[in-house]
Write an enzyme that holds these catalytic residues in place. Structure first.
Site, PDB file in Angstrom:
ATOM      1  N   LYS A 101     -36.277 -29.630  -6.359  1.00  0.00           N
ATOM      2  CA  LYS A 101     -36.501 -29.862  -7.119  1.00  0.00           C
ATOM      3  C   LYS A 101     -37.889 -30.749  -7.108  1.00  0.00           C
ATOM      4  CE  LYS A 101     -33.564 -33.201  -7.383  1.00  0.00           C
ATOM      5  NZ  LYS A 101     -33.699 -35.124  -6.845  1.00  0.00           N
ATOM      6  N   ARG A 122     -43.481 -32.986  -9.032  1.00  0.00           N
ATOM      7  CA  ARG A 122     -45.636 -32.089  -8.587  1.00  0.00           C
ATOM      8  C   ARG A 122     -45.637 -31.278  -9.659  1.00  0.00           C
ATOM      9  NH1 ARG A 122     -42.349 -33.361  -4.432  1.00  0.00           N
ATOM     10  NH2 ARG A 122     -43.445 -34.895  -2.256  1.00  0.00           N
ATOM     11  N   GLY A 125     -35.871 -41.267  -8.251  1.00  0.00           N
ATOM     12  CA  GLY A 125     -36.935 -42.334  -7.236  1.00  0.00           C
ATOM     13  C   GLY A 125     -38.258 -41.390  -7.257  1.00  0.00           C
ATOM     14  N   ARG A 159     -33.334 -49.763  -6.000  1.00  0.00           N
ATOM     15  CA  ARG A 159     -33.956 -48.963  -4.764  1.00  0.00           C
ATOM     16  C   ARG A 159     -35.588 -49.743  -4.357  1.00  0.00           C
ATOM     17  NH1 ARG A 159     -33.575 -43.020  -5.879  1.00  0.00           N
ATOM     18  NH2 ARG A 159     -34.335 -42.408  -3.770  1.00  0.00           N
ATOM     19  N   SER A 173     -42.723 -40.027   4.958  1.00  0.00           N
ATOM     20  CA  SER A 173     -42.141 -40.405   3.590  1.00  0.00           C
ATOM     21  C   SER A 173     -42.714 -39.171   2.598  1.00  0.00           C
ATOM     22  CB  SER A 173     -42.400 -42.034   3.385  1.00  0.00           C
ATOM     23  OG  SER A 173     -41.926 -41.589   1.710  1.00  0.00           O
ATOM     24  N   ASP A 180     -32.305 -34.322   3.200  1.00  0.00           N
ATOM     25  CA  ASP A 180     -31.253 -34.785   1.638  1.00  0.00           C
ATOM     26  C   ASP A 180     -29.942 -33.389   2.091  1.00  0.00           C
ATOM     27  OD1 ASP A 180     -32.432 -36.399   0.167  1.00  0.00           O
ATOM     28  OD2 ASP A 180     -33.927 -34.717  -0.592  1.00  0.00           O
ATOM     29  N   ARG A 204     -26.325 -43.455   1.351  1.00  0.00           N
ATOM     30  CA  ARG A 204     -25.240 -42.351   2.442  1.00  0.00           C
ATOM     31  C   ARG A 204     -24.101 -42.244   3.897  1.00  0.00           C
ATOM     32  NH1 ARG A 204     -30.293 -37.946  -1.030  1.00  0.00           N
ATOM     33  NH2 ARG A 204     -29.045 -38.336  -3.154  1.00  0.00           N
ATOM     34  N   ARG A 251     -25.365 -35.893  -4.320  1.00  0.00           N
ATOM     35  CA  ARG A 251     -25.076 -35.436  -3.541  1.00  0.00           C
ATOM     36  C   ARG A 251     -24.283 -35.548  -2.674  1.00  0.00           C
ATOM     37  NH1 ARG A 251     -29.382 -32.533  -2.890  1.00  0.00           N
ATOM     38  NH2 ARG A 251     -31.543 -33.398  -3.912  1.00  0.00           N
TER      39      ARG A 251
END
Length: 452
Positions: free
Chosen positions: A24, A29, A95, A123, A167, A319, A350, A394
């Site tokens: 993903k 990208r 996101g 978010r 990040s 993730d 999460r 997820r």
């Protein structure tokens, strides 16, 4: 309210060979860089999830030609930059997509309005907006940097930005903005995050200098660079591959091979952790595809042991913590996961949802502000939970994997959200022998032990 949901039941061993869907991160990208470049970019193996399709539509809105030519095969005709879109850019649940697109768009003289689904609108975007603002972009948005948001770009100046926390999305947004900034951009990260943007920029002809220093990594993108279209082969997503691999590890008699899986050194934290837990994993057919290491990974049912995951490993598997928590539930002893506060600002909180979901399935779990502790009993998990996912793909897939090996079935609501990252998840798992069925039940959320 009546809601469709999925239920996973124990059905014996899982066996077979599958290919993970396209990564993903790389798929987003590929489309964005292809649109920024001049000329044709051909992409093979693109993840055709809802998130990525939203990014494809956004690139069309910014003036690029984007055409699907076959399964996973896409062509992007870039114009060397972005034009002002004529309508609102709806990024759905993506996101990654919205943050990277805002970075790319900030360097052009345009105004663009971004929105998303209820999850994405909740978010915060401040972490991306802060460096873009320092470079010269401006915006109007809801409180807390939340969507809908209108970004005004153009006339950016160089920035030397130190990431306050790991990040890859913020780093990538700054680098993409730096393509159009006077003097480029520099980013320093104390902990290495996934480096697909740096690698792919080089593939599009840009110069990117990465220096390893005692305190971290420094990435320098010189200014005044133009991208040229290229060809991209998207490898299999390790975050998606994690689900069939962990399912095999916790289901007796199982052996599953995932072909073509990305093994970027900054994306293999889960494999390293599972290895620490005693997982029977083998890696074969290692090769290079488009500057990334790719291999076939086989998982066999294993007696797992609890471990303490190093906090510094978090960026390489952020993730994958939900599915790691499932593996920990079937392990013997305590698995301690700390330094993962980032999980609270993903598609959902999460940490809270996994802690509540595991508890609903009879697993001993402790929730902490920046982590959680799961205590397993060596393969015995009751199951039986009816899980409210809050639309998080997820969370849904992780609990379904738990249900495939638990004593009692596990149900999740909002199964349609799985398509945001892994549209073929149910079909793949059924092909391996899993019992996953769609039902229309009563009020899935109201009597769930995992409330709002």
């Amino acid at each position: 309210m009546t809601a469709a949901h999925l239920t996973a039941r124990r059905a014996g061993s899982l066996k077979g060979t599958v290919r993970a869907p396209g990564d993903k991160s790389i798929s987003h990208r590929a489309l964005i860089l292809g649109a920024l470049a001049s000329g044709l970019t051909e992409v093979d193996g693109l993840l055709e999830s809802d998130d990525v399709r939203r990014t494809a539509a956004a690139m069309q809105a910014f003036g690029a030609g984007v055409i699907r030519t076959g399964e996973g095969a896409w062509r992007v005709e870039g114009k060397g930059g972005f034009a002002e879109p004529g309508d609102v850019i709806d990024c759905g649940n993506a996101g990654t997509g919205v943050r990277l697109i805002m970075g790319a768009a900030a360097g052009f003289d345009l105004a663009a309005t971004f929105t998303g689904d209820s999850s994405l609108r909740g978010r915060p975007m401040n972490r991306v907006l802060k460096p873009l603002g320092e470079m010269g972009a401006s915006w109007i948005c809801r409180a807390g940097g939340r969507l809908p948001l209108t970004l005004k770009g153009g006339s950016l100046k160089r920035i030397a930005y130190r990431l306050p926390e790991p990040s890859a999305q913020v780093k990538s947004a700054v680098l993409l903005a730096g393509l159009s900034a006077d003097g480029g951009a520099e980013v320093f990260e104390a902990e290495a995050t996934r480096d697909h943007t740096e690698r792919m920029l080089r593939g599009f002809g840009a110069e990117v200098d990465v220096t390893e220093e005692s305190a971290g990594r420094r990435i320098v993108l010189p200014g005044g660079q133009a991208l040229k279209g290229t060809r991209i082969r998207v490898p299999g997503d390790p975050s998606s591959a994690a689900f069939p691999l962990v399912a095999a590890l916790v289901t007796p008699g199982s052996q599953v091979t995932v072909e073509g899986m990305l093994l970027n050194p900054l994306r293999i934290g889960l494999l390293e952790t599972l290895g620490d837990m005693g997982a029977d994993l083998s890696v074969t057919n290692v090769r290079d595809e488009g500057g990334e290491t790719v291999a076939d990974v086989t998982a066999r049912h294993s007696a797992l042991e609890g471990v303490e995951t190093p906090p510094e490993r978090a960026p390489s598997m952020i993730d994958e913590y939900p599915i790691l928590a499932v593996a920990a539930a079937f392990a013997s002893g305590r698995t301690v996961m700390r330094g993962i506060g980032e999980m609270r600002v993903k598609e959902s909180d999460r940490i809270a949802l996994m802690a509540a979901g595991l508890a609903a399935c009879g697993v001993e779990v402790e929730e902490e502000p920046e982590g959680m502790i799961v205590t397993g009993r060596g393969g015995a998990v009751r199951g039986g939970g009816r899980i409210t996912t809050h639309g998080d793909h997820r969370i849904a897939m992780s609990h379904l994997v738990l249900g495939m090996a638990a004593e009692e079935p596990v149900s999740v609501d909002e199964p349609g959200m799985i398509a945001t990252s892994f549209p073929g998840f149910v079909e793949m798992m059924r092909g391996l022998g899993a019992d996953v069925g769609a039902d229309v039940g009563g009020d899935v959320g109201a009597d769930s032990p995992v409330g709002a």
